[in-house]
Design a protein around this motif. Structure first.
Motif, PDB file in Angstrom:
ATOM      1  N   LEU A 120      48.984  13.419  54.582  1.00  0.00           N
ATOM      2  CA  LEU A 120      48.241  13.492  53.320  1.00  0.00           C
ATOM      3  C   LEU A 120      46.800  13.889  53.602  1.00  0.00           C
ATOM      4  CD1 LEU A 120      49.511  10.349  51.380  1.00  0.00           C
ATOM      5  CD2 LEU A 120      49.744  12.722  50.639  1.00  0.00           C
ATOM      6  N   VAL A 121      46.313  14.864  52.876  1.00  0.00           N
ATOM      7  CA  VAL A 121      44.955  15.346  53.111  1.00  0.00           C
ATOM      8  C   VAL A 121      43.920  14.261  52.819  1.00  0.00           C
ATOM      9  CG1 VAL A 121      44.540  16.247  50.792  1.00  0.00           C
ATOM     10  CG2 VAL A 121      43.475  17.368  52.759  1.00  0.00           C
ATOM     11  N   ASN A 152      49.070  17.068  47.875  1.00  0.00           N
ATOM     12  CA  ASN A 152      48.230  17.872  48.761  1.00  0.00           C
ATOM     13  C   ASN A 152      47.957  19.216  48.095  1.00  0.00           C
ATOM     14  OD1 ASN A 152      47.989  16.099  50.984  1.00  0.00           O
ATOM     15  ND2 ASN A 152      49.976  16.753  51.788  1.00  0.00           N
ATOM     16  N   LEU A 190      48.066  20.942  57.837  1.00  0.00           N
ATOM     17  CA  LEU A 190      48.879  19.731  57.957  1.00  0.00           C
ATOM     18  C   LEU A 190      50.226  19.966  58.623  1.00  0.00           C
ATOM     19  CD1 LEU A 190      48.220  18.268  54.396  1.00  0.00           C
ATOM     20  CD2 LEU A 190      47.420  17.297  56.543  1.00  0.00           C
ATOM     21  N   ASN A 206      43.349  12.143  45.963  1.00  0.00           N
ATOM     22  CA  ASN A 206      44.281  13.013  45.242  1.00  0.00           C
ATOM     23  C   ASN A 206      45.423  12.219  44.625  1.00  0.00           C
ATOM     24  OD1 ASN A 206      42.980  15.452  45.607  1.00  0.00           O
ATOM     25  ND2 ASN A 206      43.925  15.844  47.582  1.00  0.00           N
ATOM     26  N   SER A 229      45.881  23.305  51.996  1.00  0.00           N
ATOM     27  CA  SER A 229      45.832  22.412  53.156  1.00  0.00           C
ATOM     28  C   SER A 229      47.149  22.381  53.935  1.00  0.00           C
ATOM     29  CB  SER A 229      45.472  20.987  52.717  1.00  0.00           C
ATOM     30  OG  SER A 229      46.495  20.459  51.886  1.00  0.00           O
ATOM     31  N   ASP A 230      48.182  23.081  53.437  1.00  0.00           N
ATOM     32  CA  ASP A 230      49.492  23.026  54.088  1.00  0.00           C
ATOM     33  C   ASP A 230      49.436  23.542  55.522  1.00  0.00           C
ATOM     34  OD1 ASP A 230      50.518  21.973  51.819  1.00  0.00           O
ATOM     35  OD2 ASP A 230      51.626  23.753  51.179  1.00  0.00           O
TER      36      ASP A 230
END
Length: 454
Positions: A450-451, A336, A344, A366, A340-341
């Motif tokens: 997961l992004v 990731n 998420l 990714n 984006s953390d």
């Protein structure tokens, strides 16, 4: 001068002929970086003036065995039927050992090399300290060379001369692998000649175009994919030959010319990336089964077989509960983007993170581009975010990260052995299927975080 020669020069400077030896020294570096090769080359140059004994500390289960091996070697005493397999002297304690050493000739120089020296920390408390001061106790020109993959600070002893063996760089690895060219291609030639196919003569003609330049082009492509994720020479050697057959197979079949690097890359890239996702695991998949079948022939049965193998490995892996969450957190951190953390993992985004959009996934996810590095702080932040219970940050928790490194589920990118200080950067080496199955063991949905799946 390459890195092996540089290390050998340092050893000769420390342990030269007619020189006073240091009391002890410490040779260290990551696993599979050539420490034993350095020692082997050094001993060849020093054999005329140096008496040596090599001890593998993981094979020593009592101190008496350690003492007797050293005394037998320095007295050139070989256990055999004629001496009833009796040691040169009966040694019951450290005092007996030091007395036997003191009786050796003072005209000679002695070196005790202890491989896997970290195991000496599990022996009696005084053994390591005394081996560091044998000159003081015996009056001989004698020294101990400790060899380990651990940082010196882990030994908890006073300072000593240190020799660092750095990781192989790309040029080093390419040079090493190029020496395997003749052997690998001889096996390919024999395999073609022994095959019963009708066009083996045509394949032999195509085989002639697979020269050293062809192999070197493959090495460059191979290392561009694997070098950041793995510096372990043994593992890279295993993967090198497994993936090579997929690279040269279209050349033998006449589909692609040997000098068409672009199309060869397109052909082999997906196999290399699949192997990257299962690196260290040695599970069977389309990138590690010698590519005996055509890449387009993988049907539902083969996919099910691959997934079953990964699932079986994950289920039989015995790890502590928190280590499994750390393993999952490391996979998420590697696949990731850091930006984006927040979306998420932060609590105020709870509804969004639990909503999986049923959209068609991109062909370029990714997880297909290999792992990215992450810091210890980010790893722990994700670990605490996905763990439902509260747990304090302890040395035991940090040591479990080191365990995952030792098991090759994580690999260092920088700051080797600085986990406790928090300065290390790591990468995950596990694949998506393996992470999903580890997640199932602890009731955690990996895809949800997961992004790629949002």
């Amino acid at each position: 001068m390459n890195k092996i020669e540089k290390v050998v020069r340092k050893l000769i400077n420390f342990y030269g002929k007619d020189e006073a030896f240091p009391e002890c020294s410490y040779l260290y570096g990551q696993k599979s970086v050539g420490k034993s090769l350095c020692i082997e080359k050094f001993l060849k140059e020093a054999k005329d003036y140096l008496q040596t004994v090599i001890i593998y500390a993981d094979e020593i289960y009592t101190k008496n065995i350690l003492f007797e091996i050293i005394i037998n070697k320095f007295n050139e005493h070989v256990l055999c039927e004629e001496n009833s397999y009796e040691s040169y002297a009966k040694i019951d304690c450290m005092e007996d050992f030091l007395n036997e050493l003191s009786a050796l000739s003072s005209d000679k120089s002695y070196l005790i090399i202890i491989e896997k020296a970290e195991k000496m920390r599990d022996m009696d408390l005084n053994i390591l300290q005394i081996f560091m001061k044998l000159q003081e106790f015996t009056g001989l020109n004698i020294s101990c060379l400790f060899v380990s993959h651990l940082a010196f600070e882990k030994f908890g002893v006073e300072d000593m001369l240190k020799i660092y063996v750095p990781d192989y760089n790309k040029n080093d690895i390419t040079e090493i692998f190029m020496t395997k060219y003749e052997d690998i291609h001889e096996r390919i030639r024999v395999k073609i000649e022994d095959s019963n196919i009708n066009d083996n003569m045509t394949q032999l003609e195509a085989f002639e175009s697979m020269n050293e330049e062809f192999f070197k082009n493959y090495l460059n492509l191979f290392l561009n994919v694997f070098y950041k994720a793995c510096r372990d020479l043994k593992e890279l050697t295993f993967l090198l030959e497994k993936c090579y057959s997929s690279y040269y197979s279209p050349v033998l079949s006449g589909e692609i010319k040997a000098n068409d690097v672009t199309n060869l890359w397109r052909h082999v890239s997906k196999h290399l990336k699949t192997s990257l996702n299962t690196i260290y695991m040695r599970v069977e998949n389309d990138a590690t089964n010698e590519f005996k079948n055509n890449e387009n022939a993988e049907d539902g049965f083969e996919i099910e077989k691959k997934q079953s193998s990964i699932k079986s490995f994950a289920q039989t892996l015995e790890l502590p509960f928190y280590a499994k969450y750390l393993l999952i957190a490391s996979f998420l951190a590697s696949h990731n983007d850091a930006k984006s953390d927040k979306k998420l993992f932060m609590k105020n985004h709870g509804k969004e993170r639990r909503r999986r959009q049923q959209t068609k996934l991109s062909d370029k996810m990714n997880v297909q581009f290999g792992p990215k590095s992450f810091s210890i702080d980010r790893l722990l932040a994700i670990f605490y975010a996905i763990l439902d219970e509260k747990v304090g940050l302890t040395c035991n928790l940090l040591s479990q990260i080191s365990t995952l490194v030792d098991l090759n589920f994580l690999t260092y990118v920088s700051g080797e052995n600085n986990i406790m200080e928090g300065t290390a950067r790591l990468q995950s080496t596990i694949g998506l299927d393996f992470a999903i199955n580890i997640g199932k063991l602890v009731g955690f949905n990996v895809k949800q975080y997961l992004v790629d799946f949002h």
